[in-house]
Scaffold this active site. Structure first.
Site, mmCIF file in Angstrom:
data_model
loop_
_atom_site.group_PDB
_atom_site.id
_atom_site.type_symbol
_atom_site.label_atom_id
_atom_site.label_comp_id
_atom_site.label_asym_id
_atom_site.label_seq_id
_atom_site.Cartn_x
_atom_site.Cartn_y
_atom_site.Cartn_z
ATOM 1 N N ALA A 90 0.868 -1.178 0.000
ATOM 2 C CA ALA A 90 0.000 0.000 0.000
ATOM 3 C C ALA A 90 0.902 1.224 0.000
ATOM 4 C CB ALA A 90 -0.901 -0.002 1.234
ATOM 5 N N HIS A 91 0.814 2.009 -1.057
ATOM 6 C CA HIS A 91 1.647 3.201 -1.166
ATOM 7 C C HIS A 91 0.721 4.367 -1.496
ATOM 8 C CE1 HIS A 91 4.783 5.952 -2.237
ATOM 9 N NE2 HIS A 91 5.711 5.046 -2.022
ATOM 10 N N PRO A 92 0.313 5.129 -0.503
ATOM 11 C CA PRO A 92 -0.711 6.153 -0.734
ATOM 12 C C PRO A 92 -0.318 7.227 -1.734
ATOM 13 C CG PRO A 92 0.276 6.410 1.441
ATOM 14 C CD PRO A 92 0.800 5.128 0.862
#
Length: 106
Positions: A90-92
């Protein structure tokens, strides 16, 4: 400190961070395009620091054989023994709206 903010200030703070991350992503895209243009002007990489962060297989193989003096057989043996594992993260900051992608493309 953040937990003491009221709802309105929390929203402003969250939007500020979102805008900051979008600008950071845009700056990275501009830098990649700049490096790619320089590479095309020079015809090849001047040094490792001018290389784009994305490369194609032809560039990689050329660098291995020509610059690093690996034989095509060594490269082939190394490639055929590679394994690939799927990793989900998860890499916003990677989330970009379609409209922004189209705008950057123009």
């Amino acid at each position: 400190m953040i937990t003491s903010l009221d709802a309105g200030d929390s929203i402003v703070l969250a939007k500020s961070f979102s805008n900051m991350l979008s600008l950071a992503n845009l700056a990275e895209e501009v830098q990649i395009a700049y490096r790619r243009r320089n590479k095309l002007k020079k015809g090849d990489f001047a040094d490792e620091n001018s290389a784009t962060t994305e490369s194609d297989i032809e560039e990689t193989l050329k660098k291995l054989v020509v610059d690093l003096n690996k034989s095509p057989e060594q490269v082939f043996d190394a490639i055929k023994n590679q394994t690939v594992d799927l990793v989900l993260t998860a890499h916003p900051t990677q989330s970009v709206r379609r409209s922004l992608l189209q705008k950057y493309g123009r």
